[in-house]
Design an enzyme around this catalytic site. Structure first.
Site, PDB file in Angstrom:
ATOM      1  N   HIS A   1      -0.524  10.134  -3.502  1.00 55.17           N
ATOM      2  CA  HIS A   1      -1.872   9.812  -3.010  1.00 55.17           C
ATOM      3  C   HIS A   1      -2.777  11.037  -3.034  1.00 55.17           C
ATOM      4  CE1 HIS A   1      -5.007   9.510   0.104  1.00 55.17           C
ATOM      5  NE2 HIS A   1      -5.150   8.287  -0.366  1.00 55.17           N
TER       6      HIS A   1
ATOM      7  N   HIS B   1       0.840  -1.214   0.000  1.00 57.46           N
ATOM      8  CA  HIS B   1       0.000   0.000   0.000  1.00 57.46           C
ATOM      9  C   HIS B   1       0.865   1.250   0.000  1.00 57.46           C
ATOM     10  CE1 HIS B   1      -2.719   2.909   2.301  1.00 57.46           C
ATOM     11  NE2 HIS B   1      -3.358   2.670   1.181  1.00 57.46           N
TER      12      HIS B   1
HETATM   13  O1  G3P Z   1      -6.442   1.447  -3.273  1.00 58.78           O
HETATM   14  C1  G3P Z   1      -6.614   0.828  -2.066  1.00 58.78           C
HETATM   15  C2  G3P Z   1      -6.409   1.909  -1.085  1.00 58.78           C
HETATM   16  O2  G3P Z   1      -5.168   2.485  -1.373  1.00 58.78           O
HETATM   17  C3  G3P Z   1      -7.503   2.952  -1.230  1.00 58.78           C
HETATM   18  O3  G3P Z   1      -7.312   3.935  -0.309  1.00 58.78           O
HETATM   19  O4  G3P Z   1      -6.855   6.320   0.131  1.00 58.78           O
HETATM   20  O5  G3P Z   1      -5.053   4.606   0.465  1.00 58.78           O
HETATM   21  O6  G3P Z   1      -5.723   5.227  -1.835  1.00 58.78           O
HETATM   22  P1  G3P Z   1      -6.176   5.071  -0.405  1.00 58.78           P
HETATM   23 CA    CA Z   2      -4.774   3.627  -3.275  1.00 64.29          CA
END
Ligand code: G3P
Ligand code: CA
Length: 357
Positions: free
Chosen positions: A85, A43
């Protein structure tokens, strides 16, 4: 006509039937193994250890065994896809020390790639600027372009001897972003799931559009819709969108290959029934974010969702996720084991019966 069925063959038939029944019962009782081995998705890279969305963080995640690295994608002012992000630069970079605000802030789309490349990405959450014992090939903590992330995935694949997958997220619901994600992927040889690629978005409109564009280009990269688990009063599972609406799994399956839902969301818990219903609709189930830093608590959380049938996990700590996934996979007996267990049980039953007689 003389009955040729002797008592011995009758007994054998009964034993075989009993073995089959026991085998079927054992298979039904054991955890339903996912069709494929659950995947570990880093992530924003190894974001629990190093600054998110940096080449160093992605490389560390690969070293830790992550199956996929995740670049969230934003557009720069001059139309370049970069791994970021937020749609602003302030939380994860030192932009405020180098530039004055533009249009009242520091939107990624207000700065050129050249300007963004002067920034340093800083650690957030539990991350720091280094990881003990690890020296990245690229020590500069800069904002990478999507192309640089792809280049890293490919170079790392050669180093680790297997394909490192990529899991880009379209952070803007923008046809231009759709087109550029697709064109960048195609120009780098990505066309189907076999290339170890997923494309994700919170926007069903974006994924419906990408689905149409892929079909027109004879592409078939798997699409993942992001949102929350919704279970109606009658037990029917649905896909909750951040817009507040919910889609049926049949609708989602008409344009996507899977869903990714947030874990530990009180208003939308993920249950085994939810996952089973998604699987029955032909949808993969991934989830985010596994962010427990305590190894014991983290292991319990991975195990909980893996045993429900989860197909993939977005984690800030790829090392712990890989360890938990491998332990789970190792815990699932081979089908041949079931057969041996069944025959053993039947053998015991037959022996017991003979003893009684
Ligand atoms: O894409 C899965 C997760 O990353 C979605 O949440 O806000 O971390 O991009 P975010
Ligand atoms: Ca994401």
């Amino acid at each position: 006509m003389k009955n040729y069925i002797t008592s011995t063959s009758l007994r054998l038939a009964r034993t075989a039937a009993a073995a089959g029944f026991v085998l079927a019962s054992l298979m039904a009782a054991m955890p339903a193994a996912q069709a494929a081995e659950p995947i570990v998705i880093a992530h924003r890279g190894a974001s629990g250890y190093l600054p998110e969305h940096t080449l160093a963080g992605y490389e560390l995640a690969v070293k830790m065994g992550a199956d996929y690295i995740e670049p969230d994608l934003q557009f720069t002012k001059d139309g370049v896809l970069v791994a970021m992000h937020d749609d602003t630069l302030g939380r994860t970079t030192n932009v405020g020390t180098l530039f004055t605000a533009r249009n009242g802030g520091y939107k990624v789309s207000d700065f050129t790639l050249a300007e963004i490349k002067t920034l340093t990405v800083k650690p957030t959450g539990t991350g720091s600027n280094s990881y003990a014992g690890f020296t990245p090939l690229n020590t500069e903590l800069r904002v990478p372009t999507f192309q640089e992330v792809i280049d890293l995935a490919k170079s790392q694949s050669a180093l680790v001897g297997h394909t490192v997958g990529i899991y880009p997220e379209a952070k803007q619901a923008d046809p231009l972003m759709e087109n550029q994600i697709l064109s960048t992927l195609v120009s780098n040889g990505y066309t189907t799931a076999a290339n170890k690629v997923y494309v994700q978005s919170f926007s069903d409109v974006t994924l419906r559009s990408i689905d149409v564009k892929q079909k027109a280009q004879n592409l078939d990269m798997p699409l993942i819709l992001l949102g929350v688990a919704v279970t109606q009063a009658d037990g029917t599972a649905m896909m909750g969108l951040t817009s507040g609406t919910a889609l049926s799994f049949a609708d989602v399956a008409s344009f996507a290959d899977g869903i990714s839902v947030v874990i530990n969301y009180a208003a939308g818990p993920i249950t085994k029934s939810f996952i089973d219903q998604a699987h029955a609709a032909g949808l993969l189930v991934h989830s985010w974010t596994f962010s427990k830093q305590d190894p014991v608590l983290a292991a319990a959380e991975y195990k909980k969702y893996l045993e429900m049938g989860m197909d993939g996990m977005f984690t800030n700590y790829a090392d712990m996720a890989v360890e938990a996934r491998d332990a789970y996979v190792a815990s699932i007996p081979e089908p041949s084991t079931y057969a041996l267990m069944a025959l053993g049980l039947v053998g015991l039953a037959v022996a017991k019966r003979r003893k009684v007689h």
